[in-house]
Design a protein around this motif. Structure first.
Motif, PDB file in Angstrom:
ATOM      1  N   ASP A   1       0.833  -1.214   0.000  1.00  0.00           N
ATOM      2  CA  ASP A   1       0.000   0.000   0.000  1.00  0.00           C
ATOM      3  C   ASP A   1       0.868   1.266   0.000  1.00  0.00           C
ATOM      4  O   ASP A   1       0.578   2.223  -0.713  1.00  0.00           O
TER       5      ASP A   1
ATOM      6  N   ARG B   1      -6.747  -1.506  -8.369  1.00  0.00           N
ATOM      7  CA  ARG B   1      -6.381  -2.926  -8.488  1.00  0.00           C
ATOM      8  C   ARG B   1      -5.327  -3.149  -9.574  1.00  0.00           C
ATOM      9  O   ARG B   1      -4.458  -4.013  -9.447  1.00  0.00           O
TER      10      ARG B   1
ATOM     11  N   ARG C   1      -9.970   3.421   5.023  1.00  0.00           N
ATOM     12  CA  ARG C   1     -10.216   2.200   4.256  1.00  0.00           C
ATOM     13  C   ARG C   1     -11.395   2.412   3.296  1.00  0.00           C
ATOM     14  O   ARG C   1     -12.554   2.251   3.682  1.00  0.00           O
TER      15      ARG C   1
ATOM     16  N   ARG D   1     -13.481 -13.379   0.501  1.00  0.00           N
ATOM     17  CA  ARG D   1     -12.016 -13.474   0.493  1.00  0.00           C
ATOM     18  C   ARG D   1     -11.453 -14.674   1.236  1.00  0.00           C
ATOM     19  O   ARG D   1     -10.337 -15.119   0.926  1.00  0.00           O
TER      20      ARG D   1
HETATM   21  C1  S3P Z   1      -7.972  -2.985   0.749  1.00  0.00           C
HETATM   22  C2  S3P Z   1      -7.119  -3.015   1.808  1.00  0.00           C
HETATM   23  C3  S3P Z   1      -6.162  -1.946   2.092  1.00  0.00           C
HETATM   24  C4  S3P Z   1      -5.792  -1.203   0.810  1.00  0.00           C
HETATM   25  C5  S3P Z   1      -7.023  -0.746   0.104  1.00  0.00           C
HETATM   26  C6  S3P Z   1      -7.949  -1.907  -0.274  1.00  0.00           C
HETATM   27  C7  S3P Z   1      -8.934  -4.105   0.579  1.00  0.00           C
HETATM   28  O1  S3P Z   1      -4.970  -2.486   2.691  1.00  0.00           O
HETATM   29  O2  S3P Z   1      -5.031  -2.028  -0.037  1.00  0.00           O
HETATM   30  O3  S3P Z   1      -7.687   0.153   0.948  1.00  0.00           O
HETATM   31  O4  S3P Z   1      -9.528  -4.242  -0.510  1.00  0.00           O
HETATM   32  O5  S3P Z   1      -9.117  -4.886   1.540  1.00  0.00           O
HETATM   33  P1  S3P Z   1      -4.894  -3.033   4.219  1.00  0.00           P
HETATM   34  O6  S3P Z   1      -5.372  -4.445   4.203  1.00  0.00           O
HETATM   35  O7  S3P Z   1      -3.442  -2.937   4.537  1.00  0.00           O
HETATM   36  O8  S3P Z   1      -5.742  -2.144   5.036  1.00  0.00           O
END
Ligand code: S3P
Length: 192
Positions: A45, A69, A130, A157
């Motif tokens: 991230d 993505r 988030r 997931r």
């Molecule tokens: C996401 C998680 C986030 C970040 C974005 C999308 C997701 O990372 O990549 O906000 O889809 O679960 P973290 O898991 O480190 O919070």
């Protein structure tokens, strides 16, 4: 009768991927684990934010999830291609598709930091960073709608997360204990 002990063959992969839902501790545990193991640490991230010069929230609100993505997938490969003795902490959604999951499984050891939905709620309900936990108008969720969103994402997931090489329950564990257990398991399967 001869008793056979099944020994795990040494694993030559020296990338460790940390996966798990938002709030599971990937970015907190990652640097400490890396330090303990003598590995480098990269947070996907943070790498995305650096590359784009924007916060994840801004990337989502300005360009949408699909754009995020695409960068996420591209950077994952860029980083992994040149990584050795490196822990890479992924986003909660990075490997929530067959192709990305196949990629990380083929190039590293995948560690799933698992926590309950109640813990996720507790850790995230006051946070605004988030975008996946906002409604369709970009408003922060809370209470039952937030819990419902967490549950629905987790349901989608978990089948991906569950394919990790190591599944580590982190709920009530002190960070030090998680690091100790992970270090032991990883050292037993990684070539020095
Ligand atoms: C996401 C998680 C986030 C970040 C974005 C999308 C997701 O990372 O990549 O906000 O889809 O679960 P973290 O898991 O480190 O919070």
């Amino acid at each position: 009768m001869e008793e056979r002990v099944k020994k795990q063959s040494p694993d030559t992969r020296r990338i460790i991927y940390l996966i798990g839902f938002m709030g599971s501790g990937k970015s907190t545990i990652g640097p400490i684990l890396a330090n303990t193991m003598g590995y480098s640490f990269v947070d996907l991230d943070s790498a995305i934010e650096f590359r784009e010069g924007k916060k994840i929230n801004e990337i989502f609100s300005e360009h949408g999830e699909q754009f995020f993505r695409t960068i996420e997938r591209t950077l994952l490969e860029e980083i992994a291609t040149s990584a050795d003795k490196t822990i890479i902490s992924l986003g909660g959604g990075t490997i929530a598709n067959d192709d990305a999951l196949r990629y990380v499984k083929a190039t590293g050891i995948v560690v799933y930091l698992k926590i309950t939905e109640e813990q996720i709620y507790k850790r995230l309900h006051t946070k605004g960073d988030r975008p996946m936990l906002r409604d369709e108008n970009g408003n922060l969720l809370n209470g039952e709608p937030l819990m419902a969103k967490i549950r629905s994402l987790l349901d989608k997931r978990t089948p991906f997360y569950d394919q990790a090489d190591i599944i580590m329950h982190t709920d009530d564990k002190k960070i030090g204990m998680t690091i100790d257990e992970l270090t032991k398991q990883l050292r037993s399967i990684i070539t020095p």
